[in-house]
Design a protein around this motif. Structure first.
Motif, short mmCIF file in Angstrom:
data_model
loop_
_atom_site.label_atom_id
_atom_site.label_comp_id
_atom_site.label_asym_id
_atom_site.label_seq_id
_atom_site.Cartn_x
_atom_site.Cartn_y
_atom_site.Cartn_z
N ASN A 107 15.99 25.83 35.50
CA ASN A 107 15.06 25.07 36.32
C ASN A 107 15.76 23.90 37.04
O ASN A 107 16.53 23.18 36.43
N GLY A 108 15.47 23.75 38.33
CA GLY A 108 15.97 22.59 39.06
C GLY A 108 17.36 22.73 39.66
O GLY A 108 17.85 21.81 40.32
N LYS A 111 17.36 27.20 43.01
CA LYS A 111 17.08 28.61 43.32
C LYS A 111 16.16 28.75 44.53
O LYS A 111 16.47 29.47 45.47
N THR A 112 15.03 28.05 44.47
CA THR A 112 14.03 28.19 45.54
C THR A 112 14.61 27.74 46.88
O THR A 112 14.45 28.41 47.90
N THR A 113 15.31 26.62 46.86
CA THR A 113 15.93 26.10 48.07
C THR A 113 16.95 27.08 48.63
O THR A 113 17.02 27.31 49.84
N GLY A 276 26.21 25.23 48.11
CA GLY A 276 25.20 24.37 48.72
C GLY A 276 25.78 23.00 48.94
O GLY A 276 26.36 22.41 48.03
N LEU A 277 25.65 22.50 50.17
CA LEU A 277 26.25 21.20 50.51
C LEU A 277 25.19 20.21 50.98
O LEU A 277 25.51 19.24 51.67
N GLU A 279 20.49 19.65 51.49
CA GLU A 279 19.14 20.19 51.30
C GLU A 279 18.59 20.96 52.49
O GLU A 279 17.54 21.59 52.38
#
Ligand code: GDP
Length: 298
Positions: A107-108, A111-113, A276-277, A279
């Motif tokens: 969680n957190g 994943k969703t992003t 990932g760099l 948001e």
């Protein structure tokens, strides 16, 4: 837009002091080796991989008669790059099939992003994308995914509250297949409401995702770079439950522990495919080890 190097500033900050002091000396001495070891450990490369790199560099220094600190650092970069080498980092999919990419992780971690970013990227190259909101633990996850889906014109499949994640994923696949979509991006939970074992649930999701008309071509494990070695220990549990085909390393922009990339590949034997760099949608990039190592040890 800031460069890759600039966005790695936190991770670079961890090693730059040590590299500076190595370069400030005119020769390679005991302190050089101490600084080098400290830099690698601080960057969270992990003790095992750090020792391997140092041993290999020592052997090269001896064999090639390296005397200059600059040349020594080049040898370090080479050895790290060599350990990051894999033949294939592409995200696999088959033409004319409904390809399922499953996202797993604590969680957190992002994943969703990541699904949102990736969905946008795939939609931009003309692929039809469906997203399945299989994270039923986090109430906001489906809303969050819905926002990303809307932005990129993807179809969202979500279930009733408390629905079985595997049934949501299966509904997503059925929907994607009926639309002739290229990709079904499936979110999963990193935590559970009830006492059901998370790993049992994941295995079930994986099983169901592979049923007709599903065709799982990627199982991507998402790891938060800021959690370093702890995150790696958690990640290992997932790789034992399902066969993972690649790692997405998120939050590398906010992490001082960039060396974790090396630890992941050495430890899990799974290639880092994406990093990932940040948001926003443009902040998900293909992992390039040469660019990464050059930026980290610049
Ligand atoms: P999930 O529970 O695994 O689905 O995690 P989320 O996708 O909700 O992400 C958790 C938080 O991390 C959110 O605030 C995201 O915006 C943030 N996040 C995700 N990826 C990145 C990244 O690469 N860099 C930064 N700085 N934040 C990220």
């Amino acid at each position: 837009r800031p460069s890759f190097r600039e966005r790695l500033s936190k991770a670079r900050g961890t090693v730059s002091g040590y590299l500076g002091s190595i370069l400030s000396r005119s020769a390679i001495d005991d302190e050089t080796w101490d600084d080098l070891e400290e830099a690698l450990i601080r960057a969270d490369v992990g003790v095992g991989p750090a020792t391997e790199v140092l041993d290999a560099v020592r052997a090269r220094v001896k064999a090639d008669g390296i005397e200059s600190p600059e040349v020594l650092l080049e040898a370090v970069k080479d050895e790290v790059k060599a350990r990051l080498h894999v033949d294939d980092r592409t995200l696999h999919s088959d033409e004319g099939e409904t390809n399922v990419w499953l996202f797993v992780g604590v969680n957190g971690v992002g994943k969703t992003t990541t699904i949102g970013k990736l969905g946008k990227r795939e939609a931009e190259v003309g692929r039809t994308v469906v997203m399945a909101a299989g994270d039923t633990f986090r109430a906001a996850a489906a809303e969050q995914l819905g926002t990303w889906a809307e932005r990129c014109g993807a179809t969202l499949v979500r279930g009733a509250e408390g629905a079985d994640p595997s049934s949501i994923v299966f509904d997503g696949i059925t929907k994607a297949a009926s639309m002739g979509a290229d990709l079904l991006l499936a979110d999963t939970a990193g935590r559970l409401h009830n006492k059901t074992n998370l790993m049992d649930e994941l295995r079930k999701v994986r099983r169901v995702a592979g049923k007709e008309p599903g065709h799982v071509t990627e199982v991507l494990l998402v790891i938060d770079a800021t959690t370093g070695q702890n995150g790696l220990a958690q990640a290992r549990v997932f790789t034992e439950a399902v066969e993972v085909t690649g790692v997405v390393l998120t939050k590398l922009d906010g992490s001082a522990k960039g060396g974790i990339v090396l630890a992941i590949q050495a430890d899990l034997g799974i290639p880092v495919k994406l990093v990932g760099l940040g948001e926003t949608a443009d902040d998900l990039v293909a992992f390039d080890p040469d660019e990464f190592v050059d930026a980290l040890f610049a």
